[in-house]
Design a protein around this motif. Sequence first.
Motif, PDB file in Angstrom:
ATOM      1  N   PRO A 180      50.648 -59.154 -71.278  1.00  0.00           N
ATOM      2  CA  PRO A 180      50.343 -57.722 -71.279  1.00  0.00           C
ATOM      3  C   PRO A 180      49.016 -57.430 -71.974  1.00  0.00           C
ATOM      4  CG  PRO A 180      52.650 -58.065 -71.806  1.00  0.00           C
ATOM      5  CD  PRO A 180      52.010 -59.423 -71.790  1.00  0.00           C
ATOM      6  N   GLY A 181      48.066 -56.889 -71.208  1.00  0.00           N
ATOM      7  CA  GLY A 181      46.768 -56.524 -71.755  1.00  0.00           C
ATOM      8  C   GLY A 181      45.774 -57.649 -71.855  1.00  0.00           C
ATOM      9  N   SER A 182      46.104 -58.866 -71.394  1.00  0.00           N
ATOM     10  CA  SER A 182      45.203 -60.005 -71.538  1.00  0.00           C
ATOM     11  C   SER A 182      45.324 -60.923 -70.328  1.00  0.00           C
ATOM     12  CB  SER A 182      45.533 -60.789 -72.815  1.00  0.00           C
ATOM     13  OG  SER A 182      44.719 -61.935 -72.928  1.00  0.00           O
ATOM     14  N   VAL A 183      44.160 -61.398 -69.828  1.00  0.00           N
ATOM     15  CA  VAL A 183      44.121 -62.265 -68.654  1.00  0.00           C
ATOM     16  C   VAL A 183      43.116 -63.381 -68.904  1.00  0.00           C
ATOM     17  CG1 VAL A 183      43.586 -62.424 -66.194  1.00  0.00           C
ATOM     18  CG2 VAL A 183      44.721 -60.394 -67.083  1.00  0.00           C
ATOM     19  N   ALA A 184      43.475 -64.614 -68.510  1.00  0.00           N
ATOM     20  CA  ALA A 184      42.559 -65.753 -68.554  1.00  0.00           C
ATOM     21  C   ALA A 184      42.513 -66.384 -67.169  1.00  0.00           C
ATOM     22  CB  ALA A 184      43.014 -66.771 -69.595  1.00  0.00           C
ATOM     23  N   ARG A 185      41.327 -66.922 -66.795  1.00  0.00           N
ATOM     24  CA  ARG A 185      41.130 -67.486 -65.459  1.00  0.00           C
ATOM     25  C   ARG A 185      40.502 -68.869 -65.551  1.00  0.00           C
ATOM     26  NH1 ARG A 185      39.970 -64.197 -60.574  1.00  0.00           N
ATOM     27  NH2 ARG A 185      41.164 -62.260 -60.739  1.00  0.00           N
ATOM     28  N   LEU A 186      40.793 -69.672 -64.514  1.00  0.00           N
ATOM     29  CA  LEU A 186      40.169 -70.981 -64.379  1.00  0.00           C
ATOM     30  C   LEU A 186      40.043 -71.286 -62.893  1.00  0.00           C
ATOM     31  CD1 LEU A 186      39.135 -73.628 -65.717  1.00  0.00           C
ATOM     32  CD2 LEU A 186      41.481 -74.512 -65.476  1.00  0.00           C
ATOM     33  N   VAL A 187      38.815 -71.586 -62.430  1.00  0.00           N
ATOM     34  CA  VAL A 187      38.565 -71.892 -61.023  1.00  0.00           C
ATOM     35  C   VAL A 187      38.656 -73.401 -60.836  1.00  0.00           C
ATOM     36  CG1 VAL A 187      36.914 -71.750 -59.131  1.00  0.00           C
ATOM     37  CG2 VAL A 187      37.104 -69.863 -60.764  1.00  0.00           C
ATOM     38  N   VAL A 188      39.456 -73.839 -59.847  1.00  0.00           N
ATOM     39  CA  VAL A 188      39.663 -75.258 -59.563  1.00  0.00           C
ATOM     40  C   VAL A 188      39.585 -75.466 -58.054  1.00  0.00           C
ATOM     41  CG1 VAL A 188      41.106 -75.579 -61.605  1.00  0.00           C
ATOM     42  CG2 VAL A 188      42.167 -74.979 -59.411  1.00  0.00           C
ATOM     43  N   ARG A 206      43.609 -73.085 -72.972  1.00  0.00           N
ATOM     44  CA  ARG A 206      42.711 -72.786 -74.087  1.00  0.00           C
ATOM     45  C   ARG A 206      41.769 -71.619 -73.799  1.00  0.00           C
ATOM     46  NH1 ARG A 206      42.113 -78.493 -73.905  1.00  0.00           N
ATOM     47  NH2 ARG A 206      40.071 -78.186 -72.946  1.00  0.00           N
ATOM     48  N   ALA A 207      41.711 -71.154 -72.548  1.00  0.00           N
ATOM     49  CA  ALA A 207      40.767 -70.090 -72.197  1.00  0.00           C
ATOM     50  C   ALA A 207      41.104 -68.805 -72.941  1.00  0.00           C
ATOM     51  CB  ALA A 207      40.789 -69.846 -70.693  1.00  0.00           C
ATOM     52  N   ALA A 208      40.043 -68.127 -73.388  1.00  0.00           N
ATOM     53  CA  ALA A 208      40.228 -66.863 -74.105  1.00  0.00           C
ATOM     54  C   ALA A 208      40.612 -65.764 -73.121  1.00  0.00           C
ATOM     55  CB  ALA A 208      38.951 -66.491 -74.849  1.00  0.00           C
ATOM     56  N   GLY A 209      41.467 -64.890 -73.574  1.00  0.00           N
ATOM     57  CA  GLY A 209      41.896 -63.782 -72.731  1.00  0.00           C
ATOM     58  C   GLY A 209      40.936 -62.601 -72.791  1.00  0.00           C
ATOM     59  N   ARG A 210      40.998 -61.767 -71.783  1.00  0.00           N
ATOM     60  CA  ARG A 210      40.204 -60.539 -71.710  1.00  0.00           C
ATOM     61  C   ARG A 210      41.056 -59.473 -71.037  1.00  0.00           C
ATOM     62  NH1 ARG A 210      39.193 -60.116 -66.499  1.00  0.00           N
ATOM     63  NH2 ARG A 210      38.890 -61.971 -65.200  1.00  0.00           N
ATOM     64  N   PRO A 211      40.664 -58.206 -71.126  1.00  0.00           N
ATOM     65  CA  PRO A 211      41.465 -57.148 -70.496  1.00  0.00           C
ATOM     66  C   PRO A 211      41.490 -57.311 -68.970  1.00  0.00           C
ATOM     67  CG  PRO A 211      39.974 -56.222 -72.120  1.00  0.00           C
ATOM     68  CD  PRO A 211      39.572 -57.659 -71.945  1.00  0.00           C
ATOM     69  N   PRO A 212      42.554 -56.882 -68.312  1.00  0.00           N
ATOM     70  CA  PRO A 212      42.611 -56.959 -66.840  1.00  0.00           C
ATOM     71  C   PRO A 212      41.432 -56.230 -66.223  1.00  0.00           C
ATOM     72  CG  PRO A 212      44.754 -56.382 -67.754  1.00  0.00           C
ATOM     73  CD  PRO A 212      43.780 -56.308 -68.881  1.00  0.00           C
ATOM     74  N   GLY A 213      40.817 -56.883 -65.201  1.00  0.00           N
ATOM     75  CA  GLY A 213      39.617 -56.313 -64.614  1.00  0.00           C
ATOM     76  C   GLY A 213      39.739 -55.880 -63.169  1.00  0.00           C
ATOM     77  N   PRO A 242      52.624 -71.038 -69.106  1.00  0.00           N
ATOM     78  CA  PRO A 242      51.659 -71.105 -70.211  1.00  0.00           C
ATOM     79  C   PRO A 242      51.498 -69.737 -70.867  1.00  0.00           C
ATOM     80  CG  PRO A 242      50.529 -71.151 -68.092  1.00  0.00           C
ATOM     81  CD  PRO A 242      51.991 -71.306 -67.805  1.00  0.00           C
ATOM     82  N   GLY A 243      51.554 -69.732 -72.190  1.00  0.00           N
ATOM     83  CA  GLY A 243      51.387 -68.491 -72.936  1.00  0.00           C
ATOM     84  C   GLY A 243      52.640 -67.674 -73.078  1.00  0.00           C
ATOM     85  N   ALA A 244      53.763 -68.143 -72.518  1.00  0.00           N
ATOM     86  CA  ALA A 244      54.994 -67.359 -72.609  1.00  0.00           C
ATOM     87  C   ALA A 244      55.557 -67.413 -74.019  1.00  0.00           C
ATOM     88  CB  ALA A 244      56.026 -67.878 -71.615  1.00  0.00           C
ATOM     89  N   GLU A 245      56.143 -66.313 -74.434  1.00  0.00           N
ATOM     90  CA  GLU A 245      56.792 -66.261 -75.734  1.00  0.00           C
ATOM     91  C   GLU A 245      58.103 -67.038 -75.667  1.00  0.00           C
ATOM     92  OE1 GLU A 245      57.372 -62.214 -76.655  1.00  0.00           O
ATOM     93  OE2 GLU A 245      55.247 -61.771 -76.994  1.00  0.00           O
ATOM     94  N   ARG A 246      58.368 -67.743 -76.725  1.00  0.00           N
ATOM     95  CA  ARG A 246      59.639 -68.454 -76.806  1.00  0.00           C
ATOM     96  C   ARG A 246      60.665 -67.561 -77.486  1.00  0.00           C
ATOM     97  NH1 ARG A 246      57.982 -74.623 -78.622  1.00  0.00           N
ATOM     98  NH2 ARG A 246      56.647 -75.071 -76.800  1.00  0.00           N
TER      99      ARG A 246
END
Length: 487
Positions: free
Chosen positions: A360-368, A386-393, A474-478
């Motif tokens: 919620p409020g954060s998105v990270a991307r990786l092109v492969v 490891r990619a830093a998150g940013r607001p949804p664009g 990835p990034g899910a809360e436990r």
Amino acid sequence: MGATARRPRADPPLGRRPPVAPVEPPADPQLDGTDDPPERPTRRRAALVALAAAATASAAALVAGLLSWSPEPADPAGTVRPLTAVEAERLAALRVTNLRDVRAGVRVTLGAGGGRTELVGWVDWARPLVYLDVGGPGAGAERGLVQGTASTLLVRPDPAATPAPAPPPLVPPDDRWRLREPPAGSGLPAVRDLLLGLGTVRIDPPSPEARWLRREIVDDVPVDVLQAPLPVLQGAGSAPDRRPRLWVDRDARLHRLAGWLPDGTPVTVELARSDRPTLRPVDALGGRPGLPRALSDGEADRLARLPDRLRAAGGATLTVTAPSADLRGSGWLSWAGSAAYLSVVEADDPGRRTLVRARPGSVARLVVPAGGATGPPLPAPDGLVRAAGRPPGDDVERLVDAALRGAGSAVPATAAVRVRDDRVADRAVDVIEVRGRLRWWIDRSGLPRRLELRTGRGVWVRLDLAPGRVPALPGAERPVRKPAKRR
């Protein structure tokens, strides 16, 4: 007998008359001209020369006339006149009449000769919406189906379609629709603007430049052919010979239009006033029309319980469809872990894909590289983790973010309306719209089967959901387990 005997007179034979000498009239010197004085040679020669010159001039004029002859113009200057008061009223009410009639069938010819494009379908002025099949020898890459609103143009290319256009199917196909934003003033956008611009809510002001040309019959309907400027074609030029011609009946209904688009391309529009089926927009434009209303008690209860149902379901497999970006994606979403993980492939770049990790409020991307897989790889690449998150664009990121936030606070019933009932994944659902921008497709058990987000272009991007177990994302809360009580 002293008298001399006379010989008897011989009578002519019976039936024969004695010959009569012909009598010739006396010669008249005034008639035969024998007594006329001889004519002077100079006078005779002058007369012959004059006759020859006249004959030569006549022949030259005849040849010049044949070479320069052309048919009379369709509208002789003597028939053109200003409009009467009644004709002016009909012209002013033309576009309002279209809106009142709601819909009409259309056939549009764009251009001429071997480069022309032909479009067949319908226009709905009340919605507003155009739905057309594009064909003709000049259609090129635009051959296929088109749906458009005042702000959006969606195309479904079909290069293998027959060259001659035909009315499109009343139930449009639900796949392969793409958003197109070509320059305004030409091609499909100009046709869309012209058709929708023929309807309005207000009567147009009087047009002193308008002229009556003639009367004709169109589809057994008497019409007046008028030439007048149209607000929707203002960019086509103001010269009298560039003003469109309008075939208008006595009820102010338009049957035909001939003019020029703003880029100078000739265009003809023929309207079938009795061809008025109800049009169905594609899902990207809102889908089947409904009758929005306030939520019933049962619908309001299901909407209020939605966050609890989402957390209890745990997660869902998701599929993304976004005509606004011409892409598709798939992956998983976890309401219990407040995370999503998906793979997105753009139609214009099938050789690679974008992996998206969202909270919620954060998105990270990786092109492969795209590879052969359709879903995101498990486990997720370290670069994405490891990619830093940013607001949804973009639209897809905002849609996924809205789906994750659905497990938060409940939406009040007063902020939502029921648009219609529908079916998805063989389940009956209620389509509930929240604040004009989100649509939850909720089945009778209270679980969502689809979520739609309305973009700034008026296109709905779609997230199809299949609630169920999902892998670790990835990034899910436990979940925090409470310590067991000692006995």
